[in-house]
Motif scaffolding. Sequence first.
Motif, PDB file in Angstrom:
ATOM      1  N   VAL A 186     -79.205 -11.995  10.472  1.00 21.91           N
ATOM      2  CA  VAL A 186     -80.313 -12.434  11.320  1.00 21.91           C
ATOM      3  C   VAL A 186     -81.631 -12.012  10.667  1.00 21.91           C
ATOM      4  O   VAL A 186     -82.079 -10.877  10.818  1.00 21.91           O
ATOM      5  CB  VAL A 186     -80.211 -11.843  12.735  1.00 21.91           C
ATOM      6  N   LEU A 187     -82.228 -12.896   9.881  1.00 21.19           N
ATOM      7  CA  LEU A 187     -83.478 -12.605   9.178  1.00 21.19           C
ATOM      8  C   LEU A 187     -83.398 -11.307   8.387  1.00 21.19           C
ATOM      9  O   LEU A 187     -84.324 -10.499   8.384  1.00 21.19           O
ATOM     10  CB  LEU A 187     -84.653 -12.552  10.171  1.00 21.19           C
ATOM     11  N   ASP A 188     -82.250 -11.107   7.732  1.00 20.08           N
ATOM     12  CA  ASP A 188     -82.065  -9.917   6.897  1.00 20.08           C
ATOM     13  C   ASP A 188     -82.303  -8.641   7.698  1.00 20.08           C
ATOM     14  O   ASP A 188     -82.968  -7.705   7.247  1.00 20.08           O
ATOM     15  CB  ASP A 188     -83.009  -9.963   5.687  1.00 20.08           C
ATOM     16  N   GLU A 386     -91.028  -7.332  13.201  1.00 16.95           N
ATOM     17  CA  GLU A 386     -92.120  -8.211  12.762  1.00 16.95           C
ATOM     18  C   GLU A 386     -91.610  -9.599  12.416  1.00 16.95           C
ATOM     19  O   GLU A 386     -92.205 -10.613  12.796  1.00 16.95           O
ATOM     20  CB  GLU A 386     -92.824  -7.585  11.560  1.00 16.95           C
ATOM     21  N   ARG A 387     -90.488  -9.659  11.715  1.00 21.11           N
ATOM     22  CA  ARG A 387     -89.929 -10.967  11.333  1.00 21.11           C
ATOM     23  C   ARG A 387     -89.410 -11.721  12.555  1.00 21.11           C
ATOM     24  O   ARG A 387     -89.579 -12.944  12.670  1.00 21.11           O
ATOM     25  CB  ARG A 387     -88.809 -10.780  10.298  1.00 21.11           C
ATOM     26  N   LEU A 389     -90.470 -11.521  15.646  1.00 16.49           N
ATOM     27  CA  LEU A 389     -91.601 -12.026  16.429  1.00 16.49           C
ATOM     28  C   LEU A 389     -92.289 -13.182  15.710  1.00 16.49           C
ATOM     29  O   LEU A 389     -92.677 -14.175  16.339  1.00 16.49           O
ATOM     30  CB  LEU A 389     -92.595 -10.894  16.679  1.00 16.49           C
ATOM     31  N   GLU A 390     -92.440 -13.068  14.410  1.00 13.33           N
ATOM     32  CA  GLU A 390     -93.098 -14.126  13.633  1.00 13.33           C
ATOM     33  C   GLU A 390     -92.328 -15.444  13.730  1.00 13.33           C
ATOM     34  O   GLU A 390     -92.927 -16.520  13.861  1.00 13.33           O
ATOM     35  CB  GLU A 390     -93.224 -13.692  12.179  1.00 13.33           C
ATOM     36  N   LYS A 391     -91.002 -15.358  13.699  1.00 14.96           N
ATOM     37  CA  LYS A 391     -90.164 -16.565  13.739  1.00 14.96           C
ATOM     38  C   LYS A 391     -89.819 -16.997  15.160  1.00 14.96           C
ATOM     39  O   LYS A 391     -89.138 -18.014  15.355  1.00 14.96           O
ATOM     40  CB  LYS A 391     -88.875 -16.327  12.945  1.00 14.96           C
ATOM     41  N   GLY A 392     -90.247 -16.242  16.157  1.00 15.57           N
ATOM     42  CA  GLY A 392     -89.988 -16.624  17.536  1.00 15.57           C
ATOM     43  C   GLY A 392     -88.557 -16.417  17.980  1.00 15.57           C
ATOM     44  O   GLY A 392     -88.109 -17.031  18.958  1.00 15.57           O
TER      45      GLY A 392
END
Length: 431
Positions: A186-188, A386-387, A389-392
């Motif tokens: 999941v997003l690394d 951070e990742r 939240l950035e990707k929703g």
Amino acid sequence: MSNWTPFRRLSMPWKNRPQDVQHSAVSDETREPPVVPEKQTVVLLHGPKQPYQVTEGYTVPKPDDEHEVLVKVQVIGLNPIDWKAPDFNFGIPELPYISGREFSGDVVQLPAKPSRLRLGEKVIAISTDYRDLKKAAYQEYAVAFDYNVVKLPPQISLREGATLGVAFVAAVLALGVSMGVDFSSVLDGPDLLTSLKKIGPEKLPADIRAECVDGIQEHERAKSGDWLVVWGGSATSANLSIQLARLAGLKVLVVVDKAKHGLRLSNHRVLRPDLLVDSHDPARAIDIIRANTQGKARFGIDTRGRDTASHLLRALAPDYVPSTANGSPPSPPATPESSTLLSAHLIGLTGLPKGEAPDGVMFHTVPIKLFHEVPEIGLALVTWLERLLEKGLLTAPEIVDVEKGFESINGALDRMRRGEISGGKLVVEVA
């Protein structure tokens, strides 16, 4: 009753409201830092069972570590511990005491070494170290480790940011350490058990070492398709646990007061569980859990306390518990590496059942110290957030209401004492 004004929904969406507009990070890292005053206003606790006192002329804390930054506090997220600690006289290492575990604001001072942060950047600061008062939220300026700070993407407001911190950390550590969930797909995201093995037990705080090293065996780790039972699904910690569990492919069963939260959760875009069970009759809830999971639910998180954790234990425990000559084994019990026995794992966020764990069940407490005492873990968690939240992929908990100013904190905590705040977060805007 406190003097509070009911929060009125505005016609424009959260992200477009003037008070929530996000500013881009300062691109010129060589600019002069903002002037920080020598003195500030803080909110102090002078003794158990006393109200907090707004106090002026208190010294602004100074960063004194290569990892420390100074943040101007804008929005504080209130947590149950903020009123339970003075009411029941625990978690107060010194008096007078400054409370508050999470806040959002602006970076106003950086460490001397190169930093991943920039002056003026909008951030979430997560203070799980309640013994260090300079990191507490109830003050105008607070210190934070740079590896405990989350950079906010433009689409997340300061108010929303103040709802996320502690619950996210507790949820990731509960799932990733106590249950062994691997988030690397999941997003690394972090594979915390693997990371802890690389770090080595000698670098871990002694009082959480057993949970981190021996808490769960490799063959028992939670994986996609396993059931997670969350008892107390209206809590903010439950909110984040549900979202992260779903990202990892787990099936989620939530036990909640359906009269209060049933419709909201059953229709919720993010939190809708695979199965929603009413907590009104605990015995019936246990029967429903066991029947619908065919007795295969091995993982449970309780957010409420010892009594509900005891109900959850009965929902997870094997039907037959063999007796032993020496009584119940300690928690966690020793399990041979080669064993194929799959234990049930119960995580108590606010308490565990009385006594030792029975055979076939392991009790867990969340090793929260990992976040602020092991920089590698803290940094892995905040950069992953951070990742997300950035990707929703992660949604901030709902904001139930917004109070204004330090002087509103006592009244806000009274509302929490009375049980008026449920299913979301109460925040205080101080700037």
